[in-house]
Write a protein that holds these residues in place. Structure first.
Motif, PDB file in Angstrom:
ATOM      1  N   ARG A  55       0.935  -1.190   0.058  1.00 39.69           N
ATOM      2  CA  ARG A  55       0.058  -0.024  -0.301  1.00 39.69           C
ATOM      3  C   ARG A  55       1.217   1.123  -0.106  1.00 39.69           C
ATOM      4  N   ILE A  56       0.292   1.951  -0.813  1.00 36.64           N
ATOM      5  CA  ILE A  56       1.581   3.422  -0.529  1.00 36.64           C
ATOM      6  C   ILE A  56       0.705   4.003  -0.388  1.00 36.64           C
ATOM      7  N   GLY A  57       1.194   4.751   0.669  1.00 36.35           N
ATOM      8  CA  GLY A  57       0.119   5.341   1.711  1.00 36.35           C
ATOM      9  C   GLY A  57       1.173   6.729   2.457  1.00 36.35           C
ATOM     10  N   ALA A  58       0.036   7.517   2.583  1.00 45.99           N
ATOM     11  CA  ALA A  58       1.659   9.199   2.390  1.00 45.99           C
ATOM     12  C   ALA A  58       2.299   9.663   3.799  1.00 45.99           C
ATOM     13  N   ALA A  59       1.736   8.720   5.247  1.00 48.40           N
ATOM     14  CA  ALA A  59       2.620   7.543   5.958  1.00 48.40           C
ATOM     15  C   ALA A  59       3.910   7.389   5.900  1.00 48.40           C
ATOM     16  N   PRO A  60       3.589   5.931   5.516  1.00 43.06           N
ATOM     17  CA  PRO A  60       4.891   5.763   5.371  1.00 43.06           C
ATOM     18  C   PRO A  60       5.588   6.320   4.960  1.00 43.06           C
ATOM     19  N   MET A  61       5.021   6.598   3.511  1.00 47.90           N
ATOM     20  CA  MET A  61       6.142   7.078   2.472  1.00 47.90           C
ATOM     21  C   MET A  61       7.035   8.644   3.318  1.00 47.90           C
ATOM     22  N   LEU A  66      11.459  11.673   6.142  1.00 40.51           N
ATOM     23  CA  LEU A  66      12.363  11.861   6.793  1.00 40.51           C
ATOM     24  C   LEU A  66      13.217  10.803   7.508  1.00 40.51           C
ATOM     25  N   GLY A  67      13.112   9.709   7.569  1.00 41.09           N
ATOM     26  CA  GLY A  67      14.716   8.577   7.260  1.00 41.09           C
ATOM     27  C   GLY A  67      15.028   8.975   7.069  1.00 41.09           C
ATOM     28  N   GLU A 176       9.139   2.896  12.749  1.00 36.44           N
ATOM     29  CA  GLU A 176       7.853   3.394  12.397  1.00 36.44           C
ATOM     30  C   GLU A 176       7.152   3.454  11.718  1.00 36.44           C
ATOM     31  N   ALA A 177       7.555   2.789  10.646  1.00 31.93           N
ATOM     32  CA  ALA A 177       6.419   2.897   9.073  1.00 31.93           C
ATOM     33  C   ALA A 177       5.985   2.283   8.271  1.00 31.93           C
ATOM     34  N   GLY A 182       4.629  -2.526   1.757  1.00 28.82           N
ATOM     35  CA  GLY A 182       5.936  -3.380   1.089  1.00 28.82           C
ATOM     36  C   GLY A 182       7.221  -2.320   1.352  1.00 28.82           C
ATOM     37  N   LEU A 183       7.504  -2.004   0.142  1.00 27.87           N
ATOM     38  CA  LEU A 183       9.324  -1.314  -0.156  1.00 27.87           C
ATOM     39  C   LEU A 183       8.850   0.212  -0.162  1.00 27.87           C
ATOM     40  N   TRP A 184       7.799   0.807   0.116  1.00 30.43           N
ATOM     41  CA  TRP A 184       7.377   1.702  -0.220  1.00 30.43           C
ATOM     42  C   TRP A 184       8.214   3.395   0.955  1.00 30.43           C
ATOM     43  N   PRO A 185       8.179   2.720   2.251  1.00 29.37           N
ATOM     44  CA  PRO A 185       8.905   3.084   2.754  1.00 29.37           C
ATOM     45  C   PRO A 185      10.550   3.699   2.946  1.00 29.37           C
ATOM     46  N   ILE A 186      11.097   2.413   1.812  1.00 28.12           N
ATOM     47  CA  ILE A 186      12.595   2.162   1.176  1.00 28.12           C
ATOM     48  C   ILE A 186      12.575   3.604   0.297  1.00 28.12           C
TER      49      ILE A 186
END
Length: 294
Positions: A55-61, A66-67, A176-177, A182-186
């Motif tokens: 899921r491409i979410g605004a918060a995880p991205m 920020l990370g 926390e992401a 999936g890998l979208w936070p990366i």
């Protein structure tokens, strides 16, 4: 068991990536190396994220971004440290500094650590001080003292500690992401890192500073690209490990990567350590071993 496998895999990938990136930075400059490394990693993780879904979410991205800002700042400091100090000192200092913050956050968040783990963390803090000791740090006055302070601010161990702190923030933020994206936070993290590099380039341009010699030769260029790919792969493995188990365990096991960097540095550069630094590394090994055993 899986968290150990993933975190140790991340340590292996980080260790090789840092050695390659440091080797490139020594022959060129930090920013020249990162210009090659970071975009290569972003392309790889973007393609991987598209194929693996999530899921491409605004918060995880946003958290990933920020990370990435923190991680990018840490990378610049780390490669600068590698260009100024021996890899066998810089890598452990950075790793140990990066392990302390996630452990602290994990404890505050309710993770219960064994007594041996607490002792191990304290030993890691002692090791940072011992490994960071360099010759000729005392007995200065006047202009010489000012020059000493400037050298301290530009010293390899001090920059390594700063980079480790940035990496610690990166570890915490990725935890926390969320694990349903999936890998979208990366992807967000690599975009954040690229933003830091772009900002550094802009500052250099505004100041009229030269970026230094380009990465010389196809071999070093290939090593720079490989470093970026391995670094991204390590980010992915750590991200999976952090969501498989405790933050403190995943971060500390991942922080074992200096063993690989130091081994490669000793083979390639025959780097030698002062006695106090050897003691510091021994204390570091004991500290990390206690944390791992706990």
């Amino acid at each position: 068991m899986m968290v150990m496998v993933l975190a140790l895999g991340a340590a292996l990938a980080y260790g090789v990536a840092d050695f390659l990136g440091g080797a490139v930075a020594r022959k060129s400059t930090v920013l020249r190396a990162l210009i090659c490394c970071v975009p290569a990693g972003l392309v790889v993780v973007l393609v991987s994220a598209l194929f693996t879904g999530g899921r491409i979410g605004a918060a995880p991205m946003a958290l990933g971004f920020l990370g990435g800002l923190s991680g990018g700042t840490g990378l610049i400091a780390f490669y600068r440290a590698l260009a100024r100090g021996p890899m066998s000192v810089v890598a452990p200092v950075s790793a140990l500094a990066g392990a302390v913050l996630p452990v602290a956050v994990g404890v505050v968040g309710g993770e219960r650590l064994e007594r041996s783990v607490v002792v191990g963390v304290l030993l890691c803090l002692v090791a940072i001080g011992l490994v960071s000791m360099e010759a000729g740090t005392g007995g200065e006055s006047g202009d010489a003292a000012v020059g000493g302070r400037r050298r301290l601010l530009d010293s390899g161990p001090l920059m390594a500690a700063a980079s480790g702190t940035c990496f610690g923030v990166f570890f915490v933020v990725l935890k926390e992401a969320g694990d349903d994206s999936g890998l979208w936070p990366i992807v967000g993290a690599r975009a954040g890192t690229l933003t830091v590099v772009a900002a550094a380039l802009l500052v250099m341009a505004l100041r009229g500073r030269d970026l230094g010699p380009p990465v010389p030769g196809r071999t070093l260029l290939g090593l720079a690209l490989l470093s970026g790919i391995l670094d991204t792969g390590a980010n992915v493995l750590y991200f999976l490990a952090a969501h498989e188990g405790m933050l403190s365990l995943a971060a500390v096991l991942t922080s074992l990567y200096p063993a690989i960097t130091v081994l490669l540095a000793r083979i390639a550069y025959s780097e030698r350590l002062r006695t106090v630094q050897r003691v510091g590394l021994a204390v570091a090994v004991a500290g990390v071993a206690l944390v791992t055993a706990g």
